[in-house]
Write an enzyme that holds these catalytic residues in place. Sequence first.
Site, short mmCIF file in Angstrom:
data_model
loop_
_atom_site.label_atom_id
_atom_site.label_comp_id
_atom_site.label_asym_id
_atom_site.label_seq_id
_atom_site.Cartn_x
_atom_site.Cartn_y
_atom_site.Cartn_z
NE ARG A 37 -4.27 -1.64 1.73
CZ ARG A 37 -5.13 -2.16 2.59
NH1 ARG A 37 -4.93 -2.01 3.88
NH2 ARG A 37 -6.18 -2.82 2.17
CE LYS A 199 -21.48 -13.47 4.76
NZ LYS A 199 -21.23 -12.44 5.81
N GLY A 352 -9.44 -8.87 -2.14
CA GLY A 352 -8.13 -9.24 -1.59
C GLY A 352 -7.76 -10.68 -1.88
N GLY A 375 -13.73 -3.26 -0.43
CA GLY A 375 -15.07 -2.72 -0.21
C GLY A 375 -15.41 -1.58 -1.15
P1 ADP Z 1 -12.34 -11.59 -2.41
O1 ADP Z 1 -11.48 -11.25 -1.21
O2 ADP Z 1 -11.55 -11.84 -3.64
O3 ADP Z 1 -13.45 -10.59 -2.61
P2 ADP Z 1 -14.03 -13.30 -0.83
O4 ADP Z 1 -13.46 -12.72 0.40
O5 ADP Z 1 -15.44 -12.99 -1.18
O6 ADP Z 1 -13.10 -12.97 -2.09
O7 ADP Z 1 -13.96 -14.88 -0.77
C1 ADP Z 1 -12.77 -15.57 -0.57
C2 ADP Z 1 -12.99 -16.77 0.26
O8 ADP Z 1 -14.00 -17.59 -0.30
C3 ADP Z 1 -11.76 -17.64 0.36
O9 ADP Z 1 -11.34 -17.68 1.70
C4 ADP Z 1 -12.23 -19.00 -0.12
O10 ADP Z 1 -11.72 -20.07 0.65
C5 ADP Z 1 -13.72 -18.92 0.05
N1 ADP Z 1 -14.43 -19.87 -0.80
C6 ADP Z 1 -14.38 -20.00 -2.13
N2 ADP Z 1 -15.11 -21.04 -2.55
C7 ADP Z 1 -15.65 -21.60 -1.45
C8 ADP Z 1 -16.51 -22.71 -1.22
N3 ADP Z 1 -16.94 -23.46 -2.23
N4 ADP Z 1 -16.85 -22.99 0.06
C9 ADP Z 1 -16.41 -22.22 1.07
N5 ADP Z 1 -15.61 -21.14 0.92
C10 ADP Z 1 -15.23 -20.86 -0.32
MG MG Z 2 -11.83 -11.53 0.94
#
Ligand code: ADP
Ligand code: MG
Length: 394
Positions: A37, A199, A352, A375
């Site tokens: 950062r 989620k 992230g 976010g």
């Molecule tokens: P980003 O940070 O790229 O926005 P998220 O924080 O929304 O992504 O999601 C990342 C998390 O989602 C990771 O820790 C990963 O393990 C989890 N994940 C991905 N697929 C699954 C799944 N099928 N079941 C449970 N967790 C999952």
């Molecule tokens: Mg994340």
Amino acid sequence: MAIKCIDEIEIAGKRLFIRVDFNVPLTDNGEVRDDARITAALPTIRYAVEKGAKVILASHLGRPKGEVVPEMSLAPIARRLSDLLGQEVTMAPDCIGAEVSSLVEKMKEGDVLLLENLRFHPEETQNDPGFAKQLAGLADIYVNDAFGTAHRAHASVEGIAHHVKVAVCGLLMKRELEYLVNALASPEHPFVALFGGAKVSDKIGVVKNLMGKVDTILIGGGMAYTFLRAKGYEVGRSLVEDDKVPLAKGILKEAQERGVDLRLPVDHVVAEEFTPDAAYKVVTNKEIPPGWTAMDIGPQTIADFSEVIKGARTIVWNGPMGVFEVETFAKGTEELAKAIVASGAVSIVGGGDSSAALKAVGLADKITHISTGGGASLELLEGKTLPGIAVLDR
Ligand code: ADP
Ligand code: MG
């Protein structure tokens, strides 16, 4: 109208208050663990120094909750920044007050001063007008280069801009807006959005907003199982947000009505338990055994999604396709990352974990733009106006 940027105004000899995002992870003994950062803010800082501005930097670090927490001092960051810039960076004892004002008064052109943690004052997150005015009093010009906090209406992000004559964005912020706003306003088609991650609730707003812009939506990762539930499949113990099933149904219906090609996984790598060394196998949608958990998209889905991505000219990606932290379940994410790079499309990545996954396979530098704000990037993709951007000059 386009937001004004630091490179469009006269800054020589001026006092610049630059809001940066120096919220970096520290080691147990208080050293900077990851300076990504800080590095990201360097172009703006260097530019301001070279143009002969007096550079006042401000950031928050951690959540000190309005109290002085010595472990959350920005002093280690001043040291690292000084190394990176190759010039002295003065560390201020606070972010407002008489001592800080006198340090600013003594500044010469090209000097850099780092203010102490903004969140040592509760007024920062409260967006207190008096506090915002005190911050503004330090400078002639306000520059926001902290994209990661632009979605927060805090004093150094929003309030301050009402008390300065000139409020512009920094070079990092400019780049974020170029890709997350401008590029997506007139994307080259086919435009494909790839979603995954944990989620549905985090990303549903983005899926809804992009519905009117994209040609294809691909949904994998943990998100997919709420959608598969909405289609009536039994998904065992896979991640499902029960209260979001109706919303998922609504999105599936909307996609159909609007002629958007929304695709879900057709097969999965399922594990007997949610553990790294659990027994696992590949199954189709109809075969997820009761009690088993889907951990990654399967080979058929990888092939299907990759084929769509191959033909894309613009791709937005947010969220891994599986539990990529575990080698066995990282394949879906890795293969799609490769497909995105191979497509040669304009690729924009937020989140992230998605960027961590790209770094892990050594493909991060092949992506057109990786957003520095999780976010904030999601809120922009949702079509929201961010408070820290709304207050900047046009
Ligand atoms: P980003 O940070 O790229 O926005 P998220 O924080 O929304 O992504 O999601 C990342 C998390 O989602 C990771 O820790 C990963 O393990 C989890 N994940 C991905 N697929 C699954 C799944 N099928 N079941 C449970 N967790 C999952
Ligand atoms: Mg994340």
